[in-house]
Design an enzyme around this catalytic site. Structure first.
Site, mmCIF file in Angstrom:
data_model
loop_
_atom_site.group_PDB
_atom_site.id
_atom_site.type_symbol
_atom_site.label_atom_id
_atom_site.label_comp_id
_atom_site.label_asym_id
_atom_site.label_seq_id
_atom_site.Cartn_x
_atom_site.Cartn_y
_atom_site.Cartn_z
ATOM 1 N N TYR A 66 0.784 -0.973 0.090
ATOM 2 C CA TYR A 66 0.016 -0.025 0.153
ATOM 3 C C TYR A 66 1.038 1.240 -0.030
ATOM 4 C CZ TYR A 66 -4.097 -2.820 1.133
ATOM 5 O OH TYR A 66 -5.380 -3.438 1.370
ATOM 6 N N HIS B 137 -0.553 4.773 -1.028
ATOM 7 C CA HIS B 137 -1.231 5.949 -0.972
ATOM 8 C C HIS B 137 -0.458 7.370 -1.017
ATOM 9 C CE1 HIS B 137 -4.750 3.530 0.670
ATOM 10 N NE2 HIS B 137 -3.870 2.958 1.281
ATOM 11 N N ASP C 260 -6.077 7.759 5.043
ATOM 12 C CA ASP C 260 -4.769 7.381 4.280
ATOM 13 C C ASP C 260 -4.686 8.334 2.776
ATOM 14 O OD1 ASP C 260 -3.448 5.431 5.421
ATOM 15 O OD2 ASP C 260 -5.119 3.955 4.813
#
Length: 370
Positions: free
Chosen positions: A94, A96, A270
């Protein structure tokens, strides 16, 4: 390919990038897997289980990064890891990036290949690697929101489900995607009075059908948002634009509409958050108060339940890890359109347009950056 799985170093993060079953799949395909010692401990996975699956244990994170052709993580690299990224290395996690422009710049400078879980997208618009964590975060949003409403936490002292003769708590959910739907299920199950808002009217039709009319569905326009937050005890921010910065739907001025001790849980943190007053917090210090309103802004909510979230995450990330290991990032992107959308940086370029816009860096299509 040599695949490295380091221990997560973001505060409060106890998930791990691979479970033993994933290691076994990669090793069976002819790859090598290095696991940093203790990387799975927070998720209840002992080193011995990884060794049994065919992984090699590595004591030092720096050595693991140096050797790894692909690094499989959960959360984005933090500042201490930036110097470990290198040209041509695949980092699969991840990211973001819209909320961390400094990381986007570090990726460009290092020429590492960032493959972001959150932007891998199927032809039908589904985000398969984001969905399980969105479901967990949505359910947790009501769980932590209910706790924050307790008086000792700074809240109004309201029980979401109420009791006979006393009003139920009111929950407003901004966004009817995976986070919003999961939050609605838990809030409704607890007996709260729930409103859910979205710009997609057909999604609201679906929500209305699922709940048999038990929820209030509202088009997400400024008037309805103002009305919903004014009446709510708990507001959940559940907005997502893939890869892009979350739109600011609620201003600080609008906080004055909410009663003192009301609670905001912004799952969109996020991507920068959908409330003007949102800032990222940690599990160790999850809340802060602005104008009498309790804010919860933990940016890795599923990290609080690492065993559940690790297995849910790796169920969907491991097949793509196998594709990346078998073909390399560029060839895999040429073959699989959904994986191509996961490319965020390549050869010193930002190759996902919403990220480039959000971090104010030049955009270059990935095929041109090859």
């Amino acid at each position: 390919m040599y695949i490295g799985v380091p221990t997560e170093v973001k505060p409060g993060e106890n998930r791990v990038g691979l479970v033993p079953a994933g290691v076994r799949s990669l090793v069976a395909a002819g790859h090598q897997v290095g696991i940093q010692m203790g990387a799975g401990k927070g998720a209840g996975i002992e080193d011995a289980a990884y060794v049994e699956a065919g992984a090699k244990l590595v004591e030092d994170a720096k050595k693991l990064w140096e050797k790894a052709e692909m690094v499989v993580k959960v959360k984005e690299p933090i500042a201490s890891e930036y110097p470990l990224m290198r040209e041509g290395q695949i980092i699969y996690a991840y990211f973001h990036l819209a909320a961390v422009p400094e990381l986007a710049k570090a990726l460009v400078e290092s020429k590492a290949i960032a493959v972001a879980y959150e932007t891998i997208q199927l032809a039908n618009g589904c985000l398969p690697l984001l969905r399980p964590m969105s479901e967990i975060a949505g359910k947790m949003a009501i769980q932590v929101g209910a706790r924050c409403l307790e008086r000792r936490q700074g809240g109004k002292g309201i029980l979401l489900g109420g009791v006979p003769g006393v009003r139920r708590g009111k929950v407003a959910i901004l966004g009817a995607g995976s986070v919003g739907l999961s939050a609605a299920k838990v809030a409704h199950g607890m007996g709260a009075q729930v409103s859910i808002l979205d710009t997609n009217v057909m999604r609201l039709v679906y929500i209305d059908d699922v709940f048999n009319g038990a929820l209030t569905t509202l088009a997400a326009n400024p008037d309805n948002i103002s009305l919903a937050i004014k009446e709510a005890d708990l507001v959940v921010g559940a907005i997502l634009l893939p890869g892009a910065k979350a739109p600011r739907l609620v201003t600080r001025e609008q906080l004055s509409m909410m009663g003192a001790g009301s609670v905001i849980v912004d799952v969109s943190v996020d991507q920068g958050g959908c409330f003007e007053t949102t800032k990222a917090t940690t599990h160790e210090s999850p809340t802060y108060v602005v104008d009498g309103i309790v804010h919860y802004g933990v940016s890795n909510m599923p990290g609080a339940v690492p065993q559940s979230s690790t297995y849910a995450l790796t169920n969907v990330t491991t097949p793509y890890a196998l594709l990346l290991a078998n073909h390399g990032a560029v060839e895999a992107a040429k073959i699989y359109a959904d994986l191509a959308l996961g490319l965020n940086s390549l050869n010193g370029h930002i190759v996902y347009e919403p990220v480039a816009e959000a971090v104010n860096l030049p955009f270059r299509p990935w095929r041109e950056a090859v």
